[in-house]
Enzyme design. Structure first.
Site, PDB file in Angstrom:
ATOM      1  N   SER A  22     -14.685 -53.167 -33.795  1.00 53.30           N
ATOM      2  CA  SER A  22     -15.580 -52.380 -32.940  1.00 53.30           C
ATOM      3  C   SER A  22     -16.619 -53.277 -32.261  1.00 53.30           C
ATOM      4  O   SER A  22     -17.488 -52.798 -31.539  1.00 53.30           O
ATOM      5  CB  SER A  22     -16.281 -51.294 -33.763  1.00 53.30           C
ATOM      6  N   ASN A 109     -21.634 -48.584 -44.791  1.00 56.27           N
ATOM      7  CA  ASN A 109     -21.672 -47.157 -44.435  1.00 56.27           C
ATOM      8  C   ASN A 109     -23.091 -46.655 -44.191  1.00 56.27           C
ATOM      9  O   ASN A 109     -23.351 -45.950 -43.213  1.00 56.27           O
ATOM     10  CB  ASN A 109     -21.000 -46.323 -45.526  1.00 56.27           C
ATOM     11  N   THR A 153     -27.295 -14.990  -3.748  1.00 56.30           N
ATOM     12  CA  THR A 153     -26.440 -14.611  -4.884  1.00 56.30           C
ATOM     13  C   THR A 153     -25.032 -14.630  -4.302  1.00 56.30           C
ATOM     14  O   THR A 153     -24.855 -14.331  -3.104  1.00 56.30           O
ATOM     15  CB  THR A 153     -26.747 -13.207  -5.437  1.00 56.30           C
ATOM     16  N   HIS A 154     -24.060 -15.000  -5.099  1.00 55.96           N
ATOM     17  CA  HIS A 154     -22.668 -15.133  -4.618  1.00 55.96           C
ATOM     18  C   HIS A 154     -22.568 -16.097  -3.433  1.00 55.96           C
ATOM     19  O   HIS A 154     -21.663 -15.978  -2.619  1.00 55.96           O
ATOM     20  CB  HIS A 154     -22.068 -13.779  -4.202  1.00 55.96           C
ATOM     21  N   SER A 275     -18.735 -43.410   5.892  1.00 56.83           N
ATOM     22  CA  SER A 275     -17.283 -43.370   5.810  1.00 56.83           C
ATOM     23  C   SER A 275     -16.734 -44.611   6.497  1.00 56.83           C
ATOM     24  O   SER A 275     -17.290 -45.079   7.495  1.00 56.83           O
ATOM     25  CB  SER A 275     -16.775 -42.108   6.497  1.00 56.83           C
ATOM     26  N   LYS A 281     -20.344 -39.902   9.764  1.00 51.48           N
ATOM     27  CA  LYS A 281     -20.582 -39.298   8.450  1.00 51.48           C
ATOM     28  C   LYS A 281     -21.639 -39.974   7.593  1.00 51.48           C
ATOM     29  O   LYS A 281     -21.819 -41.174   7.628  1.00 51.48           O
ATOM     30  CB  LYS A 281     -19.269 -39.243   7.661  1.00 51.48           C
ATOM     31  N   ASN A 283     -22.427 -39.437   3.629  1.00 51.73           N
ATOM     32  CA  ASN A 283     -21.950 -38.688   2.462  1.00 51.73           C
ATOM     33  C   ASN A 283     -22.969 -38.693   1.322  1.00 51.73           C
ATOM     34  O   ASN A 283     -23.555 -39.725   1.031  1.00 51.73           O
ATOM     35  CB  ASN A 283     -20.636 -39.289   1.958  1.00 51.73           C
ATOM     36  N   GLU A 288     -22.743 -36.360  -5.555  1.00 47.26           N
ATOM     37  CA  GLU A 288     -21.345 -36.134  -5.946  1.00 47.26           C
ATOM     38  C   GLU A 288     -21.006 -36.863  -7.240  1.00 47.26           C
ATOM     39  O   GLU A 288     -20.286 -36.351  -8.095  1.00 47.26           O
ATOM     40  CB  GLU A 288     -20.400 -36.592  -4.840  1.00 47.26           C
ATOM     41  N   TYR A 315     -17.573 -41.181 -45.724  1.00 48.35           N
ATOM     42  CA  TYR A 315     -17.237 -42.021 -44.576  1.00 48.35           C
ATOM     43  C   TYR A 315     -15.721 -42.194 -44.466  1.00 48.35           C
ATOM     44  O   TYR A 315     -15.024 -42.410 -45.449  1.00 48.35           O
ATOM     45  CB  TYR A 315     -17.899 -43.409 -44.697  1.00 48.35           C
ATOM     46  N   GLN A 320     -15.937 -44.368 -36.676  1.00 49.03           N
ATOM     47  CA  GLN A 320     -16.229 -45.468 -35.755  1.00 49.03           C
ATOM     48  C   GLN A 320     -16.067 -44.979 -34.307  1.00 49.03           C
ATOM     49  O   GLN A 320     -16.648 -45.541 -33.383  1.00 49.03           O
ATOM     50  CB  GLN A 320     -15.271 -46.621 -36.045  1.00 49.03           C
ATOM     51  N   LYS A 323     -18.923 -44.058 -31.447  1.00 51.35           N
ATOM     52  CA  LYS A 323     -19.776 -44.982 -30.700  1.00 51.35           C
ATOM     53  C   LYS A 323     -19.577 -45.009 -29.193  1.00 51.35           C
ATOM     54  O   LYS A 323     -20.515 -44.744 -28.440  1.00 51.35           O
ATOM     55  CB  LYS A 323     -19.635 -46.389 -31.263  1.00 51.35           C
TER      56      LYS A 323
HETATM   57  N1  ARG Z   1     -17.694 -50.460 -37.589  1.00 53.87           N
HETATM   58  C1  ARG Z   1     -17.844 -49.454 -38.572  1.00 53.87           C
HETATM   59  C2  ARG Z   1     -18.208 -48.133 -37.895  1.00 53.87           C
HETATM   60  O1  ARG Z   1     -18.636 -48.182 -36.806  1.00 53.87           O
HETATM   61  C3  ARG Z   1     -18.904 -49.832 -39.537  1.00 53.87           C
HETATM   62  C4  ARG Z   1     -18.781 -49.176 -40.884  1.00 53.87           C
HETATM   63  C5  ARG Z   1     -17.649 -49.756 -41.634  1.00 53.87           C
HETATM   64  N2  ARG Z   1     -17.534 -49.173 -42.920  1.00 53.87           N
HETATM   65  C6  ARG Z   1     -16.418 -49.266 -43.635  1.00 53.87           C
HETATM   66  N3  ARG Z   1     -16.393 -48.680 -44.771  1.00 53.87           N
HETATM   67  N4  ARG Z   1     -15.354 -49.862 -43.168  1.00 53.87           N
HETATM   68  O2  ARG Z   1     -18.070 -47.082 -38.455  1.00 53.87           O
END
Ligand code: ARG
Length: 438
Positions: A22, A109, A153-154, A275, A281, A283, A288, A315, A320, A323
């Protein structure tokens, strides 16, 4: 490079290693990770798990890593599983054996849980600020533009309102949004550090020390919940989604209003694009894009809802997946709130076109009916009479106020000379509870 491996007979499969990583996205947590570790070391020393010298060495090491990252001397790259591994491995390289004591009494964790909470708290404060800034700008622009415009309205012209009142409707929405964010902040303000992997730790740690050091209100009540709760991210992403929905509605209005069909406002060149083929134009791309980006913020919310719905305590690596979506939603909202604020602040209002749309649109028809009621006609009958007047006006190309008293009297003998004053648009806005529109 890994923080584990002792119990493994074989090397991890390369593809699996990549799949598990990660670091590519959680490196944004570096500051929070170091902040959490610094609080942990402080507590370790207070609780006798580290000598003062050890604590000092680790603290210096962590401070150095932070400094080097911020100055660009230490790049957030390399073959690390995640940001936690990056910091710890770098610490050990930097200060040697003593660095290996940092992780005593802690698990990744509770570490990742505290990092994300700290990050979420910081982002929420930023959002509250941006929402409040947009509110102020809306109010300022509204105050300067107490000019009449058609209310819809509408998407059909309905009754006369002011541009000010229309903008202040968004102020009210954002006001609720701000309250929601503050409430979410209040609920999430608990420290999960010290929950360990899921069951606390046999080391004599003190969660109150890290909690206080990190500025949380209190430690979480339950270890198992502490390491596996992601409600606060869902709640924030729900709040972000509602804000995006509001910004998207306002964007839609800006897009309509700046079209040749409406011509109520002109967006500043800074937030528009041209454009490549049609030279005439301009825009409304800023608006948007906000409307379009609402989709990804909703999507991120639903992705995490789905991730969380089937995982047993506590956990699981599924988590993960919280994120990227959260980082993306926070980044998107931060951008959208700023762009919207700039678009509103630099908006040009076409007062004449708004006024023309009012007078050409029978927007005083309801008031004509109210007038008849004031003269003793039942409202349902008045509604029918005015309906007929509108047809007559459409056929003859007139506004109701253009008709002579003789013409009006054809429809009802309740009309007298005072009708014109009663249905004058300025007078309508000045009347009774309608004054709120001004
Ligand atoms: N990269 C992990 C996450 O974002 C960190 C926690 C890892 N914990 C584990 N027991 N492998 O969740």
């Amino acid at each position: 490079m890994k923080l584990w491996g002792g119990r493994f007979r074989k090397e991890e499969n390369k593809l699996m290693e990549e799949f598990n990583m990660s670091f590519g996205y959680d490196s944004v947590l570096y500051k929070k990770d170091i902040e959490g570790s610094l609080a942990h070391v402080y507590m370790q020393e207070k609780c006798g798990l580290l000598t003062a010298k050890e604590a000092e060495e680790i603290t210096k090491g962590l401070d150095g890593i932070l400094k080097d990252i911020e100055s660009g001397n230490l790049g957030l790259d390399g073959n690390y599983e995640d940001i936690h591994s990056f910091v710890e491995i770098n610490l050990i390289e930097r200060i040697g054996e003593v660095g290996k004591k940092l992780h005593t009494g802690r698990s990744r964790n509770d570490q990742v849980a505290v990092d994300m909470r700290l990050y979420a708290k910081e982002k929420t404060v930023v959002m509250i600020d941006l929402v409040s800034n947009l509110k102020s700008t809306l109010k300022e622009v509204a105050e300067k533009n107490s000019v009449m415009m058609p209310g819809y309205t509408h998407l059909q012209r309905a009754q006369v309102v002011t541009f000010k009142h229309h903008l202040l409707a968004y102020f009210s929405m954002l006001d609720r949004d701000e309250k929601r964010l503050k409430n979410a902040l209040e609920i999430l303000d608990e420290s999960p550090l010290g929950c360990g992997a899921l069951a606390g730790t046999t080391h004599d740690i003190d969660r109150n020390i890290t909690c206080e050091k990190l500025g949380f209100k209190k430690p979480v009540d339950n270890f198992m919940d502490g390491v596996s709760d992601r409600d606060y991210l869902l709640e924030l992403m729900s709040d972000f989604s509602i804000i995006m929905m509001h910004l998207s509605r306002l964007s839609e209005e800006l897009i309509l209003w700046s079209s040749q069909e409406f011509k109520f406002v002109e967006l500043d060149d800074l937030y528009s694009t041209g454009s490549s083929i049609m030279p005439q134009k301009k825009n409304p791309d800023g608006a948007e894009l906000i409307r379009g980006k609402t989709g990804r913020v909703y999507g991120n919310l639903f992705a995490l809802f789905t991730v969380m719905k089937g995982i047993p305590l506590t956990y699981n690596k599924d988590m993960q997946e919280d994120k990227e979506g959260f980082f993306d939603s926070a980044y998107t909202l931060e951008m959208c709130l700023q762009i919207m604020e700039r678009m509103i602040a630099t908006l040009k209002v076409n007062v004449d076109n708004m006024k023309n749309a009012v007078t050409k649109g029978f927007l005083n028809a309801t008031e004509v009916a109210d007038y008849l009621v004031s003269k003793g006609v039942a409202f349902r009958d008045a509604h029918g009479i005015v309906g007929n007047i509108v047809i007559y006006c459409e056929d003859t190309g007139n506004a109701i106020e253009d008709l002579s008293l003789e013409e009006l009297s054809e429809f009802s003998d309740a009309f007298t000379e005072d009708i014109y004053e009663f249905i004058d648009y300025e007078n309508i806005l000045q009347k009774g509870i309608k004054k709120n529109l001004l």
